[in-house]
Write a protein that holds these residues in place. Structure first.
Motif, PDB file in Angstrom:
ATOM      1  N   ARG A 117       0.807  -1.210   0.000  1.00 37.87           N
ATOM      2  CA  ARG A 117       0.000   0.000   0.000  1.00 37.87           C
ATOM      3  C   ARG A 117       0.848   1.271   0.000  1.00 37.87           C
ATOM      4  N   ILE A 118       1.941   1.242   0.802  1.00 37.66           N
ATOM      5  CA  ILE A 118       2.782   2.445   0.864  1.00 37.66           C
ATOM      6  C   ILE A 118       3.422   2.724  -0.493  1.00 37.66           C
ATOM      7  N   ASP A 119       3.641   1.704  -1.296  1.00 39.36           N
ATOM      8  CA  ASP A 119       4.190   1.879  -2.636  1.00 39.36           C
ATOM      9  C   ASP A 119       3.261   2.768  -3.472  1.00 39.36           C
ATOM     10  N   LYS A 120       1.959   2.474  -3.393  1.00 37.26           N
ATOM     11  CA  LYS A 120       0.983   3.235  -4.169  1.00 37.26           C
ATOM     12  C   LYS A 120       0.765   4.623  -3.590  1.00 37.26           C
ATOM     13  N   MET A 121       0.678   4.713  -2.252  1.00 32.73           N
ATOM     14  CA  MET A 121       0.460   6.013  -1.620  1.00 32.73           C
ATOM     15  C   MET A 121       1.583   6.986  -1.937  1.00 32.73           C
ATOM     16  N   SER A 122       2.818   6.459  -1.943  1.00 38.79           N
ATOM     17  CA  SER A 122       3.988   7.321  -2.127  1.00 38.79           C
ATOM     18  C   SER A 122       4.375   7.481  -3.591  1.00 38.79           C
ATOM     19  N   GLY A 123       3.633   6.837  -4.486  1.00 45.84           N
ATOM     20  CA  GLY A 123       3.982   6.907  -5.898  1.00 45.84           C
ATOM     21  C   GLY A 123       5.311   6.254  -6.203  1.00 45.84           C
ATOM     22  N   GLY A 124       5.659   5.245  -5.415  1.00 47.41           N
ATOM     23  CA  GLY A 124       6.894   4.516  -5.637  1.00 47.41           C
ATOM     24  C   GLY A 124       8.091   5.064  -4.889  1.00 47.41           C
ATOM     25  N   VAL A 125       7.914   6.177  -4.159  1.00 47.49           N
ATOM     26  CA  VAL A 125       9.022   6.731  -3.370  1.00 47.49           C
ATOM     27  C   VAL A 125       9.411   5.763  -2.253  1.00 47.49           C
ATOM     28  N   CYS A 126       8.417   5.095  -1.677  1.00 53.31           N
ATOM     29  CA  CYS A 126       8.652   4.098  -0.622  1.00 53.31           C
ATOM     30  C   CYS A 126       8.218   2.729  -1.140  1.00 53.31           C
ATOM     31  N   ARG A 127       8.909   1.688  -0.682  1.00 54.80           N
ATOM     32  CA  ARG A 127       8.562   0.328  -1.070  1.00 54.80           C
ATOM     33  C   ARG A 127       8.342  -0.507   0.186  1.00 54.80           C
ATOM     34  N   SER A 128       7.255  -1.249   0.208  1.00 55.37           N
ATOM     35  CA  SER A 128       6.956  -2.061   1.387  1.00 55.37           C
ATOM     36  C   SER A 128       7.933  -3.206   1.572  1.00 55.37           C
ATOM     37  N   ASP A 129       8.679  -3.550   0.525  1.00 55.92           N
ATOM     38  CA  ASP A 129       9.674  -4.614   0.661  1.00 55.92           C
ATOM     39  C   ASP A 129      11.076  -4.075   0.931  1.00 55.92           C
ATOM     40  N   ASP A 130      11.177  -2.774   1.177  1.00 51.30           N
ATOM     41  CA  ASP A 130      12.456  -2.184   1.574  1.00 51.30           C
ATOM     42  C   ASP A 130      12.516  -2.211   3.097  1.00 51.30           C
ATOM     43  N   PHE A 131      12.857  -3.370   3.633  1.00 54.25           N
ATOM     44  CA  PHE A 131      12.747  -3.580   5.069  1.00 54.25           C
ATOM     45  C   PHE A 131      13.771  -2.774   5.855  1.00 54.25           C
ATOM     46  N   LYS A 132      14.934  -2.574   5.288  1.00 52.20           N
ATOM     47  CA  LYS A 132      15.924  -1.749   5.990  1.00 52.20           C
ATOM     48  C   LYS A 132      15.402  -0.327   6.169  1.00 52.20           C
ATOM     49  N   ALA A 133      14.836   0.240   5.113  1.00 52.63           N
ATOM     50  CA  ALA A 133      14.267   1.585   5.218  1.00 52.63           C
ATOM     51  C   ALA A 133      13.138   1.609   6.237  1.00 52.63           C
ATOM     52  N   ALA A 134      12.327   0.567   6.244  1.00 46.94           N
ATOM     53  CA  ALA A 134      11.189   0.509   7.166  1.00 46.94           C
ATOM     54  C   ALA A 134      11.643   0.485   8.613  1.00 46.94           C
ATOM     55  N   TYR A 135      12.597  -0.394   8.927  1.00 42.52           N
ATOM     56  CA  TYR A 135      13.023  -0.535  10.319  1.00 42.52           C
ATOM     57  C   TYR A 135      13.954   0.593  10.748  1.00 42.52           C
ATOM     58  N   ASP A 136      14.742   1.123   9.817  1.00 51.28           N
ATOM     59  CA  ASP A 136      15.591   2.269  10.161  1.00 51.28           C
ATOM     60  C   ASP A 136      14.745   3.457  10.609  1.00 51.28           C
ATOM     61  N   ARG A 137      13.536   3.571  10.102  1.00 47.90           N
ATOM     62  CA  ARG A 137      12.639   4.656  10.495  1.00 47.90           C
ATOM     63  C   ARG A 137      11.735   4.270  11.660  1.00 47.90           C
ATOM     64  N   MET A 138      11.320   3.005  11.679  1.00 49.98           N
ATOM     65  CA  MET A 138      10.415   2.571  12.734  1.00 49.98           C
ATOM     66  C   MET A 138      11.072   2.644  14.108  1.00 49.98           C
ATOM     67  N   ILE A 139      12.344   2.271  14.200  1.00 56.25           N
ATOM     68  CA  ILE A 139      13.023   2.235  15.501  1.00 56.25           C
ATOM     69  C   ILE A 139      13.058   3.611  16.168  1.00 56.25           C
ATOM     70  N   PRO A 140      13.565   4.675  15.517  1.00 56.94           N
ATOM     71  CA  PRO A 140      13.548   5.982  16.187  1.00 56.94           C
ATOM     72  C   PRO A 140      12.138   6.539  16.360  1.00 56.94           C
ATOM     73  N   PHE A 141      11.242   6.224  15.433  1.00 54.79           N
ATOM     74  CA  PHE A 141       9.849   6.675  15.537  1.00 54.79           C
ATOM     75  C   PHE A 141       9.190   6.106  16.794  1.00 54.79           C
ATOM     76  N   VAL A 142       9.342   4.815  16.981  1.00 57.34           N
ATOM     77  CA  VAL A 142       8.732   4.159  18.143  1.00 57.34           C
ATOM     78  C   VAL A 142       9.408   4.612  19.434  1.00 57.34           C
ATOM     79  N   ALA A 143      10.733   4.710  19.415  1.00 55.66           N
ATOM     80  CA  ALA A 143      11.457   5.149  20.611  1.00 55.66           C
ATOM     81  C   ALA A 143      11.017   6.544  21.029  1.00 55.66           C
ATOM     82  N   ALA A 144      10.851   7.440  20.058  1.00 56.99           N
ATOM     83  CA  ALA A 144      10.402   8.801  20.367  1.00 56.99           C
ATOM     84  C   ALA A 144       9.001   8.778  20.968  1.00 56.99           C
TER      85      ALA A 144
END
Length: 227
Positions: free
Chosen positions: A193-220
């Motif tokens: 879904r994020i692939d379509k929402m972002s017009g391809g800027v984000c990919r749901s199978d880019d797990f490194k990008a996902a977790y690199d952002r999720m970790i500081p987001f959740v910690a904050a």
């Protein structure tokens, strides 16, 4: 003088055990994939037997009824994930000593093993992560299987968070975990879904990008709500 078994006879049980183990793994792998795709109710034992190339009777013989098989499939990789998380947390605590471990390091120890699982070349891990998303969002299976196989590790991490956030109320800690669990489930599901929402800027199978952002987001979030 006792009779000695021939080498052929000694070898037969070992070969039989190997065959049984291989058939059992084949059943578990096929079940993992089918349950991930279709959910518990969408999989029949006949479909599973055909996929695993075994007789239906063997499934019950090895794993019992369907519900017990489902539990076994779910537990198999849960144990591995929990061990990886616990090792990561204990290592981070040792590195931080004598100071308390930071919230960021706690969250990273909890989440990063999931990234490694999703990035694995082992197709089984991809199936398991999809199954984990299904179970975690199920009103039927979530309270049963998530509680049975993951509550102990969650309690260990919540205790670490209590040390890192000494003024936090338990209600806030558990609500924040609840929100993190939702983010994890959406990432497990890999819906695109994020692939379509972002017009391809984000990919749901880019797990490194996902977790690199999720970790500081959740910690904050934890620090904001629980600090």
């Amino acid at each position: 003088m006792p009779r000695t078994k021939s080498a052929a006879k000694v070898g037969r049980p070992r070969a039989a055990d190997k065959d049984k183990t291989e058939r059992g793994e084949r059943i578990l792998n096929a079940a993992e994939k089918l349950f991930a795709l279709h959910g518990y109710d969408g999989v029949t034992l006949r479909t599973l037997a055909n996929s695993a190339e075994v007789d239906v009777a063997l499934i019950n013989y090895y794993f019992g009824p369907k519900q017990q098989l489902f539990d076994t499939v779910f537990a198999r990789r849960a144990q591995i994930l929990n061990e990886e998380r616990l090792q990561a947390l204990e290592l981070a605590e040792q590195e931080a000593a004598p100071n308390p471990i930071s919230v960021e390091k706690i969250i990273e120890a909890f989440l990063r093993p999931l990234e490694v699982a999703q990035e694995s070349d082992d197709e089984g891990w991809k199936n398991y992560c999809a199954l984990l998303a299904y179970v975690n969002n199920s009103a039927v299976w979530g309270p049963i299987l998530m509680s049975k196989h993951y509550n102990a590790i969650v309690d260990r991490f919540v205790q670490a968070l209590r040390v890192a956030l000494p003024d936090a109320e338990d209600a806030d800690l558990y609500w924040c975990y609840h929100y993190m669990s939702g983010a994890m489930s959406l990432t497990f599901a890999n819906t695109g879904r994020i692939d379509k929402m972002s017009g391809g800027v984000c990919r749901s199978d880019d797990f490194k990008a996902a977790y690199d952002r999720m970790i500081p987001f959740v910690a904050a979030g934890f620090k904001q709500v629980c600090g």
